[in-house]
Write a protein that holds these residues in place. Structure first.
Motif, PDB file in Angstrom:
ATOM      1  N   SER A 161      73.997 103.386   9.749  1.00 13.65           N
ATOM      2  CA  SER A 161      74.521 102.486   8.700  1.00 13.65           C
ATOM      3  C   SER A 161      75.403 101.321   9.190  1.00 13.65           C
ATOM      4  N   ASN A 162      75.899 101.611  10.519  1.00 14.49           N
ATOM      5  CA  ASN A 162      76.627 100.405  10.895  1.00 14.49           C
ATOM      6  C   ASN A 162      75.955  99.109  11.230  1.00 14.49           C
ATOM      7  N   ALA A 163      74.469  99.234  11.125  1.00 20.82           N
ATOM      8  CA  ALA A 163      73.681  97.943  11.292  1.00 20.82           C
ATOM      9  C   ALA A 163      73.287  97.501  10.215  1.00 20.82           C
ATOM     10  N   PRO A 178      75.569  95.569   7.934  1.00 21.77           N
ATOM     11  CA  PRO A 178      76.241  94.362   7.688  1.00 21.77           C
ATOM     12  C   PRO A 178      75.535  93.344   8.535  1.00 21.77           C
ATOM     13  N   THR A 179      75.008  93.654   9.574  1.00 19.38           N
ATOM     14  CA  THR A 179      74.271  92.647  10.513  1.00 19.38           C
ATOM     15  C   THR A 179      72.835  92.325   9.983  1.00 19.38           C
ATOM     16  N   LEU A 180      72.327  93.241   9.627  1.00 19.03           N
ATOM     17  CA  LEU A 180      71.079  93.093   8.977  1.00 19.03           C
ATOM     18  C   LEU A 180      71.010  92.314   7.714  1.00 19.03           C
ATOM     19  N   LEU A 181      72.000  92.678   6.781  1.00 18.55           N
ATOM     20  CA  LEU A 181      72.078  91.703   5.548  1.00 18.55           C
ATOM     21  C   LEU A 181      72.479  90.243   5.947  1.00 18.55           C
ATOM     22  N   LYS A 182      73.205  90.163   6.818  1.00 16.24           N
ATOM     23  CA  LYS A 182      73.609  88.520   7.390  1.00 16.24           C
ATOM     24  C   LYS A 182      72.150  88.037   7.843  1.00 16.24           C
ATOM     25  N   TRP A 183      71.441  88.857   8.624  1.00 14.20           N
ATOM     26  CA  TRP A 183      69.978  88.147   9.097  1.00 14.20           C
ATOM     27  C   TRP A 183      68.959  87.868   8.040  1.00 14.20           C
ATOM     28  N   ILE A 184      68.921  89.022   7.130  1.00 17.49           N
ATOM     29  CA  ILE A 184      67.755  88.903   6.163  1.00 17.49           C
ATOM     30  C   ILE A 184      68.163  87.803   4.959  1.00 17.49           C
ATOM     31  N   SER A 185      69.142  87.603   4.830  1.00 12.53           N
ATOM     32  CA  SER A 185      69.901  86.588   3.909  1.00 12.53           C
ATOM     33  C   SER A 185      69.480  84.999   4.025  1.00 12.53           C
ATOM     34  N   TYR A 186      68.751  84.881   5.201  1.00 11.91           N
ATOM     35  CA  TYR A 186      68.225  83.597   5.830  1.00 11.91           C
ATOM     36  C   TYR A 186      67.457  83.180   4.805  1.00 11.91           C
ATOM     37  N   GLU A 187      67.501  81.573   4.314  1.00 13.69           N
ATOM     38  CA  GLU A 187      66.675  81.086   3.256  1.00 13.69           C
ATOM     39  C   GLU A 187      65.749  80.272   4.179  1.00 13.69           C
ATOM     40  N   GLY A 188      64.523  80.515   4.067  1.00 10.44           N
ATOM     41  CA  GLY A 188      63.428  79.691   4.670  1.00 10.44           C
ATOM     42  C   GLY A 188      62.383  80.366   4.988  1.00 10.44           C
ATOM     43  N   SER A 189      61.279  79.747   5.390  1.00 10.19           N
ATOM     44  CA  SER A 189      60.094  80.305   5.535  1.00 10.19           C
ATOM     45  C   SER A 189      59.750  81.111   6.966  1.00 10.19           C
ATOM     46  N   PRO A 241      73.315 102.360   1.073  1.00 15.15           N
ATOM     47  CA  PRO A 241      74.235 101.412   0.608  1.00 15.15           C
ATOM     48  C   PRO A 241      73.963  99.820   0.558  1.00 15.15           C
ATOM     49  N   ALA A 242      72.890  99.662   1.139  1.00 12.36           N
ATOM     50  CA  ALA A 242      72.679  98.183   1.095  1.00 12.36           C
ATOM     51  C   ALA A 242      71.776  97.724  -0.126  1.00 12.36           C
ATOM     52  N   ILE A 243      71.258  98.757  -0.864  1.00  9.20           N
ATOM     53  CA  ILE A 243      70.772  98.219  -2.112  1.00  9.20           C
ATOM     54  C   ILE A 243      71.347  97.290  -3.152  1.00  9.20           C
ATOM     55  N   PRO A 244      72.479  97.462  -3.264  1.00 12.48           N
ATOM     56  CA  PRO A 244      73.299  96.435  -4.226  1.00 12.48           C
ATOM     57  C   PRO A 244      73.201  95.037  -3.690  1.00 12.48           C
TER      58      PRO A 244
END
Length: 268
Positions: free
Chosen positions: A33-35, A37-48, A86-89
């Protein structure tokens, strides 16, 4: 480093032979689960993510672009599975606030990859929000349609059949999943589809009978569906009438009297 393991994940997806194919998965699971926050940061990228080129065979990339990290992040959430609950919300919020479909689809795919705990959220996304959000939610539900928990998606998928947006077709995605559910769990899915033939929405009736028409290829076509199909021969929509007629002909059943009468379906 997490980005390096994601690079190996991307390399291993049919582009490069990985010597130890489970190594990236094991490494990401070890981070746990330590990953998130970083995964959420990366996946939030807007774009193709569609313009990225293939990785040359034998090449190991450790510096992925922002878009490539976003593209690969759903796989990492899948490796984490229940540990990523914990990332679901936050993933849900990212889907709902996406201004275009790329991020919405990636985040919905990540939710599905986490596991059945995300089904209620995905059902809500599939039936509420802008068209691209509904599409992303409906498309992600397909992941569960061959599993017992896929029956939880049935009410939402039936509701999606009424979606009228044709560019982001949540209805089309729902129909694909319902066909698989009908093949896998006919006892539960068949009544839901025959009930949908009474929907006030012509689109829902067309897609529902389309699912049943696919089932005519089966040698065990359910006879309990025949009364609803015969009734559909009097539907006000010509496509529904035509499909009903074709189904009865394909399975060798006599057509109902008065099939050409244009009867209005009874509202639910």
């Amino acid at each position: 480093m997490l980005s390096e393991w994601l690079a190996d994940v991307r390399c291993s997806s049919g582009v490069r032979l990985v010597v130890a194919p489970n190594l990236p998965e094991e490494a990401i699971c070890a981070i746990g689960s330590n990953a998130i926050p970083t995964l959420l940061k990366w996946i939030s990228y807007e774009g193709s993510s569609q313009s990225f080129g293939q990785i040359p065979p034998g090449t190991r990339w450790h510096k992925l672009s922002t878009g490539e990290l976003a593209e690969t992040a759903p796989s990492a959430f899948g490796f984490l599975g229940a540990a990523a609950r914990p990332a679901i919300p936050q993933l849900t919020r990212l889907v709902r606030t996406s201004s275009e479909h790329w991020r919405a689809e990636r985040c919905a795919a990540a939710l599905a990859a986490i596991g059945p705990e995300a089904i209620p959220t995905l059902c809500s996304l599939a039936t509420n929000g802008p068209p691209w959000v509904r599409y992303a939610g409906a498309a992600a539900l397909e992941r569960f349609c061959r599993k017992p928990e896929g029956l939880q998606t049935l009410p939402a998928l039936i509701k999606c059949l009424e979606d009228t947006n044709t560019y982001y077709s949540a209805a089309g995605e729902a129909q694909l999943s319902l066909i698989v559910l009908l093949e896998t769990y006919p006892a539960a899915t068949l009544p839901a589809l025959t009930n949908a033939l009474q929907s006030p929405s012509p689109e829902a009736r067309r897609l529902a009978i389309g699912c049943l028409q696919v089932e005519t290829e089966s040698t065990n076509f359910p006879p309990t569906a025949l009364p609803s199909i015969r009734a559909a021969m009097g539907d006000s929509d010509p496509q529904v009438r035509s499909s009903a007629t074709n189904i009865l002909r394909q399975i060798g059943e006599p057509e109902a009297p008065g099939a050409n009468q244009h009867l209005q379906p009874t509202p639910r």
